[in-house]
Structures are given as structure tokens and as C-alpha cells.
Design a protein around this motif. Sequence first.
Motif, PDB file in Angstrom:
ATOM      1  N   UNK A  34       0.854  -1.187   0.000  1.00 34.60           N
ATOM      2  CA  UNK A  34       0.000   0.000   0.000  1.00 34.60           C
ATOM      3  C   UNK A  34       0.893   1.241   0.000  1.00 34.60           C
ATOM      4  N   UNK A  35       0.525   2.254  -0.801  1.00 34.60           N
ATOM      5  CA  UNK A  35       1.342   3.447  -0.978  1.00 34.60           C
ATOM      6  C   UNK A  35       1.171   4.379   0.210  1.00 34.60           C
ATOM      7  N   UNK A  36       2.326   4.930   0.649  1.00 35.33           N
ATOM      8  CA  UNK A  36       2.353   5.896   1.746  1.00 35.33           C
ATOM      9  C   UNK A  36       1.704   5.365   3.024  1.00 35.33           C
ATOM     10  N   UNK A  37       1.890   4.078   3.239  1.00 27.92           N
ATOM     11  CA  UNK A  37       1.324   3.460   4.444  1.00 27.92           C
ATOM     12  C   UNK A  37       2.320   2.473   5.042  1.00 27.92           C
ATOM     13  N   UNK A  38       2.068   2.177   6.301  1.00 33.25           N
ATOM     14  CA  UNK A  38       2.828   1.119   6.957  1.00 33.25           C
ATOM     15  C   UNK A  38       2.162  -0.215   6.611  1.00 33.25           C
ATOM     16  N   UNK A  39       2.907  -1.040   5.913  1.00 29.58           N
ATOM     17  CA  UNK A  39       2.399  -2.346   5.490  1.00 29.58           C
ATOM     18  C   UNK A  39       2.850  -3.422   6.486  1.00 29.58           C
ATOM     19  N   UNK A  40       1.884  -4.172   6.979  1.00 30.39           N
ATOM     20  CA  UNK A  40       2.185  -5.291   7.876  1.00 30.39           C
ATOM     21  C   UNK A  40       2.103  -6.578   7.063  1.00 30.39           C
ATOM     22  N   UNK A  41       3.175  -7.328   7.092  1.00 30.71           N
ATOM     23  CA  UNK A  41       3.262  -8.554   6.294  1.00 30.71           C
ATOM     24  C   UNK A  41       3.342  -9.753   7.241  1.00 30.71           C
ATOM     25  N   UNK A  42       2.430 -10.688   7.047  1.00 31.64           N
ATOM     26  CA  UNK A  42       2.414 -11.909   7.850  1.00 31.64           C
ATOM     27  C   UNK A  42       2.723 -13.106   6.948  1.00 31.64           C
ATOM     28  N   UNK A  43       3.649 -13.923   7.415  1.00 29.28           N
ATOM     29  CA  UNK A  43       4.092 -15.083   6.630  1.00 29.28           C
ATOM     30  C   UNK A  43       3.870 -16.341   7.465  1.00 29.28           C
ATOM     31  N   UNK A  44       3.197 -17.324   6.862  1.00 25.46           N
ATOM     32  CA  UNK A  44       2.938 -18.586   7.572  1.00 25.46           C
ATOM     33  C   UNK A  44       3.242 -19.755   6.645  1.00 25.46           C
ATOM     34  N   UNK A  45       3.802 -20.799   7.231  1.00 25.90           N
ATOM     35  CA  UNK A  45       4.141 -22.003   6.478  1.00 25.90           C
ATOM     36  C   UNK A  45       3.204 -23.137   6.861  1.00 25.90           C
ATOM     37  N   UNK A  46       2.965 -24.035   5.897  1.00 26.42           N
ATOM     38  CA  UNK A  46       2.166 -25.243   6.123  1.00 26.42           C
ATOM     39  C   UNK A  46       3.001 -26.439   5.675  1.00 26.42           C
ATOM     40  N   UNK A  47       3.037 -27.467   6.528  1.00 29.04           N
ATOM     41  CA  UNK A  47       3.858 -28.622   6.167  1.00 29.04           C
ATOM     42  C   UNK A  47       3.047 -29.703   5.464  1.00 29.04           C
ATOM     43  N   UNK A  48       3.740 -30.769   5.092  1.00 27.84           N
ATOM     44  CA  UNK A  48       3.106 -31.842   4.331  1.00 27.84           C
ATOM     45  C   UNK A  48       2.035 -32.569   5.094  1.00 27.84           C
TER      46      UNK A  48
END
Length: 639
Positions: free
Chosen positions: A306-320
Motif C-alpha cells: 500500500x502506498x504511503x502506508x505502513x504495510x504489515x506482512x504476515x508469513x505462515x508455512x504449512x507442512x506436508x
Amino acid sequence: MRIRAIRTLLASALLSTSVILASCGSGDNGGTPTPTKDTTPNAYSFSASTNVGVGETVESPEVTISGIDSSSRVTITNGEFSINGGAYGTTGSISNGQTLQLRLTASSEFSMETTTTVTVGGVSASYSVTTIAQDITPEAFSFNPVTGASVSSVVTSNAASITGINDAAPVTISGGQFSIDSGDYGTTGNISNGQSIVIRITAASTPGTDASATLSIGGVEASFTVTTVADTTPPEAQVAFPTPTTLTDGLTVTLRGKATDDFGPVASITVTVTADSGATQVDSVIIAAGANDNYMTTWSIPVDLAVNKLNTIQVAATDGAGNTQTVPTVLTILQTDQETNFPAGNEVYIGEMSDRGIDMDMINNRILVPGYSKKNILAVDIDTGVRSEFIAEHADLSEPLRTAYVDESNNRLFFGETNQLNVADLDTGVFSLVTDNTNGDSDINMVEVHGLDLHSSSGLLYAADQVLYSINPATGARTLVSGSDRPVGGANPLDWIVDVVLDEGNNRALVSDVRGNKLFWVDLTSGERTLFVESPIVNAPFHMDNDEDDNRVVFVNTGTDQVMQVDLTSAAVSIVSDGSTPDMGANQYLKPRSLTVDSENDVLYLLATRQFETTTWLYVIDINTGERVILSRSVSPVM
């Protein structure tokens, strides 16, 4: 006289008797014959014995000999006999009414008859013994299943005792190995009655999976099954680029990282980008691992911001196994093209852009930046970008600070002024002098120390200060290694070297000649120089750092405002990052001077400016792609 009379009477009586007997034996018919002896017994027999153990000594039933009035001779073949319970033998005689018993050894083979024949007074009888039939079919046996085994572990079953056989039975196995009575493990063999056997197999390499072996003994089978522990622990995504808190003027960012899991594989990575404290979803991307992907090694995902904003990024993994990371990995990226301090409110300034070397303190997760106009050492937190003063200005620091070198193994920081070298404790910042031009044990003067590297074996520091010399940290003594005076008449003269990277295994150092636009190898013993890189695209190479994991050295090409890399095997030079690499060109920089490499994550930290020399920025660059973000930005003029 009386005794003599008696003897006379007895003699007279005996004579009379002889006369009478003689007269009885005489006459016309010759007299009565003497009786004949009877040694021929009545018929007798022995009941046969069956199901006798092989090789067993067997006794017959007893029989009583009758029909004889005199002792009879006894003989035997292939056996022995006993009369009236006496000792066994092969010759003898027997009387009427006595018992006879035979003994012989059964065959050593199964289902085989053996016979002995006895003769009494000419009358014979046989006794036969038949051995049992072979039985190699054991009673049923079993092995207890094992659950919760570690993946790929070697598991041994309980011991099963084998019964119900009378001969060695063949043993075979599929899917494992066996051991009989604690012997060696194998896949074929024989087992006897009463012996015990165990199975050994390797558990599956994946969780919640069965592995089994089937053992066969004489046609009777039993299986041993091992089930690995179930995978109930979720994986965790780790982000190598960008660092947790950064700034960008770009509209996208490509995340790169890896994932950890108890077992693997990691099946997918999900990235969600939100703004406005989570109220606005900016982007959501899921990537699934293909056949050739290993997300436990590396993954990358481009996402929108997002432009001119604080972007919060969440990353999650899923296993087999379907376990998904419950607490996502979170990072923030401020998207803006406004050139303000970052992080906001951080009023500790890096100062004007200058020729100074930075280094990474991995133990304390920070970048150490020497001051130039303000003679101090700053610490920039890698997770937050926050700048703080590690070593404040001090009366003993009178010249611009030009380099910083972290010796993590000894928890110390070496930092150089124009013509002196200091060492500081990495915990307290307390420092002391190592060497300067007053040191009498030195054969070379200090001018401007720009680059340092520590030899782990010898403990010597090697300094790039127009020439290359070593420094003994304990005594401060400096010794020329390579320069205009050493070796005498040496080829490939140095113009002005500014950094050094040691190659201890080959007893040499790579040096950057900023004025000669070259990279040289220098022999640490002789000082001899060998040209390593001379390329049209190499222009004023300045600070360097070793990326050991990838067999390369990364360096600043100050003449073209580029970050370059050189392969240490082939000497091939290529661009890591510049105005057109990567194509999107976000977060441009000018006048790069110093960098430090995080080999584990394949990122580097670059000290450069944007427009004005009083505006100094610390960039994070993905070495694999050249993509840049800003870790910390100091835009205020030096105060």
C-alpha cells in the motif's frame, strides 16, 4: 580200635553197593539211556518302537525266555542285550525263566527304521526302531508392533522364542534383518527349537508412516511393524529478506526466506499484506511447493504494498502433514517516497557520507558504523533499524574514524582512526589503544586504515592502509607485508589499497586497489602480488566482504555506484545491485562506500547516500536479486 572197626564197616558197605549197581547195569537190554539237554526256547518276539528321536538309544520291552531246561547261548547283531536287568553286552547265555531286553541306537535320519536281531539257542527275533518324521513347522510366533518411533531410526523388535520343531528350520526375511540368540544380523539362516529371534528394521523417513518386515520360519510367517511418530508440530517460516522493519519507495517487495519443520516437507507459504492496522488487505499470496522445490532451503514471493502506508506482512508455512504455523512471522515495511528520518523519531544521526568501513556484529544483531565528523561508533539494530550510540565521542578519539572490524570470537571491536587503531569490548564499549605511529616495534607508518581482517590462526590483524601490513594486537607492532618496498622489485605494484579479505587456507589476501581499479592476491609470507581482477567494469573498488557460503567476495565499485561480486574460482565479475539492477530500480543510492555481508542469509548491508553527502542511509540488499530496502535513514545535517 573202635575207629578202625567203623572204617572197616563203611568200606564193606560201599563194596556191596558197587556190586548191586553193577548187577543192575548188566543184562540182555543194555540198560536205560542218559536224558538230552533242551536249550531251544519257545518262540519269543519284541514289539517295534516308533516315533523315536533321531540318534536316540532305545531299549526294547523285556521278554521272558521259556522252554529250555539248560542255559542257552545268546548272540546279537546291530545292538546289545541285557539278561535279567544286568549289564548290556553282545554275547552271553540265558536260563529258563530269565528276561531278555535289547538296546540299539536309532538312526540319525528322520523316518528311518533300524533293526537289531537276537538269537537264543538258535531261535531268533528282531526288534525295530523307527525315528520320528522331520518337523520344521514351528508353533505360531509374533512380534509386538512399535509406534511413535523417530523417523529413519533403527528399531529392534521383541524376542520371539521358536518352539514346535525338531530340526533346524530355514529363516528368511523381507524388509529387514534378523538376529538369532543375539548373533549377527542377516537375511537368511536357520533356527533350532528353543532359540529366540529378533527383527531389526529402519523406520520410515516420514512421520506417521508404517514400515514393516515379514519373517518366515519353515513356512510360518510373522510381521513386525514400526510406525513413526505423528507430525503434529507446525513449521515456521523465516524471512531472510527484507529484515523485520524497513522502508521502501517501491510499490512491491520480493520476500525471500526458508522454513523450518520437525520433519518436512514444507508444502506451502502464505503471505498476507495489510495496512491501516489490519483493516485493509493489500495482497494475499500462496505458493505451493512443486516437485523440485524445497521451501526448507529457500522460497520467494513478490507482494504488493500500500502506498504511503505502513504495510504489515504476515508469513505462515504449512507442512506436508497439514500443520500450519499458528503464530505468523511478522514484518513491517513503510512505503513512502518522502525522505525523512527512519525509523521516525530516531534522532541519532549517522553523519555525513564518507570513506568509512562498517561491520556486522551478529551476536548482538547490529551493524556498527564508525563516525566521521562526529568521532563515535553507532549501533544500528538489524531488526528495527534504530540507531544508538555504542561508543560516544571521547578525548582520545581525535581523528575521523574510518573502519570497524568485529572479532566475535574474542568479543571485541577494532576500529581505526586516521593513524591509530583501537580495540573495544563489544559489551561495554570500553576501548583502548592498540597501535599508532609512536609504536617503536613497527617498520611501517599508519596513514589511513580503511580495511581490516583477522587471521584466526596467527591472531594477527592485516590492515589495508595504502599498503598491506600486519598488526600484532598484543604488542601493537606493525610489519610490512606488501608495498612499494616489499618484495624488492616485486611485480604488479600497488597504487592505493583500501580493503583486505584473507584466504587463510592459501596463505594469501585479496586486496582492492581503489586507484588502480584492480584486485590482487598477496602472498602473506613473501608479499608477492598476483593480479586477480582487471576488468573494464571494475572502477575504484573500495570496501569488500567475504561471502564464504557462496565462494565469492562482494565489493563496492565506487566509480560507478555499483555493488559487484567476484567469483573466487573463476574471477568472473558481475553486478549485484545498481540503478538498473533489479529492473524496478526502487530505493536508489549514490556514493556507496562500505558494506558488510550476512553470508547465512545472502544479504548485505550498504552504507551510501541518496542526494546529499549529509544524508546517509543504511540499505539492506538481497545479494541474489539485487533488490534493496532501507534499514535506517539519517537525513539531517551533521550537527
